[in-house]
Design an enzyme around this catalytic site. Structure first.
Site, PDB file in Angstrom:
ATOM      1  N   TYR A 143       4.880  16.973  12.269  1.00 41.25           N
ATOM      2  CA  TYR A 143       3.547  18.234  11.986  1.00 41.25           C
ATOM      3  C   TYR A 143       2.536  18.155  13.196  1.00 41.25           C
ATOM      4  O   TYR A 143       1.802  18.946  12.524  1.00 41.25           O
ATOM      5  CB  TYR A 143       3.448  17.586  10.398  1.00 41.25           C
ATOM      6  CG  TYR A 143       4.326  17.974   9.431  1.00 41.25           C
ATOM      7  CD1 TYR A 143       5.987  18.490  10.060  1.00 41.25           C
ATOM      8  CD2 TYR A 143       3.717  18.031   7.944  1.00 41.25           C
ATOM      9  CE1 TYR A 143       6.689  18.767   9.054  1.00 41.25           C
ATOM     10  CE2 TYR A 143       4.998  17.809   7.328  1.00 41.25           C
ATOM     11  CZ  TYR A 143       6.763  18.410   7.510  1.00 41.25           C
ATOM     12  OH  TYR A 143       7.459  18.172   6.729  1.00 41.25           O
ATOM     13  N   LYS A 192      15.575   7.502  11.052  1.00 39.68           N
ATOM     14  CA  LYS A 192      17.556   8.696  11.491  1.00 39.68           C
ATOM     15  C   LYS A 192      17.461   7.609  13.259  1.00 39.68           C
ATOM     16  O   LYS A 192      17.278   8.499  13.958  1.00 39.68           O
ATOM     17  CB  LYS A 192      16.528   9.991  11.783  1.00 39.68           C
ATOM     18  CG  LYS A 192      18.460  10.637  11.746  1.00 39.68           C
ATOM     19  CD  LYS A 192      19.209  10.989  10.753  1.00 39.68           C
ATOM     20  CE  LYS A 192      20.040  10.977  10.950  1.00 39.68           C
ATOM     21  NZ  LYS A 192      21.764  10.956   9.414  1.00 39.68           N
ATOM     22  N   ASP A 224      19.228  11.124   5.715  1.00 42.43           N
ATOM     23  CA  ASP A 224      20.611  11.154   5.054  1.00 42.43           C
ATOM     24  C   ASP A 224      20.970  10.400   3.815  1.00 42.43           C
ATOM     25  O   ASP A 224      20.914  10.838   3.021  1.00 42.43           O
ATOM     26  CB  ASP A 224      21.859  11.960   5.714  1.00 42.43           C
ATOM     27  CG  ASP A 224      22.115  11.628   6.789  1.00 42.43           C
ATOM     28  OD1 ASP A 224      21.394  10.258   6.918  1.00 42.43           O
ATOM     29  OD2 ASP A 224      22.763  11.202   7.568  1.00 42.43           O
ATOM     30  N   ASP A 248       7.524  13.849   3.191  1.00 44.94           N
ATOM     31  CA  ASP A 248       7.566  15.066   2.806  1.00 44.94           C
ATOM     32  C   ASP A 248       8.276  15.292   1.661  1.00 44.94           C
ATOM     33  O   ASP A 248       8.255  15.328   0.383  1.00 44.94           O
ATOM     34  CB  ASP A 248       7.384  15.798   3.837  1.00 44.94           C
ATOM     35  CG  ASP A 248       6.877  17.538   3.284  1.00 44.94           C
ATOM     36  OD1 ASP A 248       6.207  17.530   1.806  1.00 44.94           O
ATOM     37  OD2 ASP A 248       6.555  18.067   4.189  1.00 44.94           O
ATOM     38  N   ASP A 252       9.192  14.461  -2.256  1.00 42.59           N
ATOM     39  CA  ASP A 252       9.094  15.828  -3.851  1.00 42.59           C
ATOM     40  C   ASP A 252      10.482  15.497  -4.401  1.00 42.59           C
ATOM     41  O   ASP A 252      10.544  15.592  -5.476  1.00 42.59           O
ATOM     42  CB  ASP A 252       9.381  16.936  -2.814  1.00 42.59           C
ATOM     43  CG  ASP A 252       8.294  17.568  -2.857  1.00 42.59           C
ATOM     44  OD1 ASP A 252       6.384  17.262  -3.059  1.00 42.59           O
ATOM     45  OD2 ASP A 252       8.666  18.827  -2.444  1.00 42.59           O
TER      46      ASP A 252
END
Ligand code: NAD
Length: 356
Positions: A143, A192, A224, A248, A252
């Site tokens: 980001y 990852k 994942d 992020d 959620d």
């Protein structure tokens, strides 16, 4: 002089209504646990645009820096939707996080027993109470990395970069290990590393820091798999630490497991004691001014503030216990179920104060 100076950023929409309830509860807790609080108000978001032309006035940053902690309601609303991107209320939110150096975002995903039916996950999977803490790196990664537009084989293309330095990973890892030490001493680091070089550095660094915390059981999951495990068996998690983008998304997902957006608090912490505490929901313009917003996420944000910035863990516990007790009998409309008494924003604040 008061023991603690708190800056209130009430913001827009339901922000002022819910922050007022949280202040009521903090005042009650200060009486009970013998400390004093002084409040300073400052503008952020749409209300700041209306008053000064910008979503984050310099004065707001100065007031926040001069306080022990910051409590934020929420910002934004349709009135400011036509502002240019860098002058939208949400730009104020990103700006204040940067200005205060808030690199660690703590998002608890907690189901209070009486609210179990609000979760979309089956009872037998949730079990008793669910209590996961997601620690998300907030000021680095993709980001904030270099980005741009280019051309590939004559077609327009775009690129973003994920980069983490060792010190950035070390400091977020320490926040997570410290939290795990105060909880069930179990930490899952999500990356990852099978594909990304930045994730391999992340994993090496977390492994090295883990030697400072021999009591904490550390495991690693690919993102994942973590996304799947959160739904398949959320009870396996205690503290999760991860990068900005993965955090992020996973936070959620975890908040949805807890069911109700009006119930979830969050904290953003800096290197020092200063933290910014806020509900995870937005300014809910659709219900603003009607006295029906659920103030509990903001009240629970105050509990986090007492625990992580003000070193008043007993007061934090007492607020959480009071919230759980009130939920056994009373509900705001967003979490209402038959058999409970429906109450307004203000009444909910009063009930939590009484239960304290
Ligand atoms: P939202 O979270 O404001 O609302 C989503 C839905 O949940 C709405 O139906 C709302 O009524 C309900 N809701 C939210 N909080 C509630 C509460 N405490 N009690 C009862 N019901 C509640 O999200 P949105 O509608 O996507 O966004 C509205 C505005 O808020 C936008 O301008 C958005 O940019 C902004 N926003 C701000 C923040 C923040 O300040 N941190 C976060 C998200 C969205």
């Amino acid at each position: 002089m008061a023991d603690y100076k708190i800056t209130l950023l009430k913001g827009d929409g339901i922000g002022p209504e819910i922050v007022n309830q949280a202040v009521k509860v903090l005042d009650k807790a200060s009486e009970k646990f013998n400390f004093s609080v002084e409040y300073v108000e400052a503008l952020l978001g749409g209300c700041a645009i209306d008053a000064t032309g910008v979503p984050l006035p310099d004065e707001t940053v100065e007031k926040c820096k001069a306080s022990d902690s910051v409590l934020l309601g929420a910002v934004g609303g349709p009135k400011w939707d036509n502002q240019p991107g860098n002058n939208r209320p949400e730009a104020g939110l990103l700006g204040i996080r940067g200005a205060l150096g808030l690199f660690a975002n703590l998002r608890p995903s907690v189901i209070f027993g009486p609210l179990k039916s609000a979760s979309p996950i089956k009872d037998e999977i949730i079990g008793g109470n669910l209590d996961i803490m997601i620690v998300r790196e907030l000021t680095g990664g993709i980001y904030f990395g270099k980005k741009g537009r280019t051309e590939v084989n004559g077609s327009p293309a775009a690129w973003d970069t994920e980069m983490y330095s060792v010190p950035e990973v070390e400091r977020i890892a320490r926040v997570a290990f410290d939290l795990a030490m105060k909880r069930n001493k179990k930490l899952t680091s999500v990356d990852k590393a099978n594909v990304l070089e930045s994730s391999r550095l992340w994993r090496e660094t977390v492994n090295r820091i883990s030697k400072e915390y021999p009591e904490v059981e550390l495991n690693h999951l690919y993102v994942d798999n973590a996304a799947m495990q959160l739904v398949r068996n959320p009870r396996q998690f205690d503290v999760i630490v991860t990068s900005n983008i993965f955090g992020d998304i996973l936070s959620d997902e975890a908040s949805m497991i807890a069911g109700s957006i009006g119930m979830l608090a969050s904290a953003s912490l800096s290197d020092g004691k200063l933290g910014l505490y806020e509900p995870i929901h937005g300014s809910a313009p659709d219900i603003a001014g009607q006295g029906i917003a659920n103030p509990l996420a903001t009240i629970l944000s105050v509990a986090m503030m007492l625990r992580y910035s003000l070193n008043q863990p007993d007061a934090a516990d007492a607020i959480e216990t009071a919230v759980a007790k009130v939920l056994e009998t009373h509900r705001t409309p967003d979490i209402y179920e038959e058999g409970f008494t429906k109450v307004s924003t203000d009444e909910m604040g009063d009930l939590v104060c009484q239960a304290l």
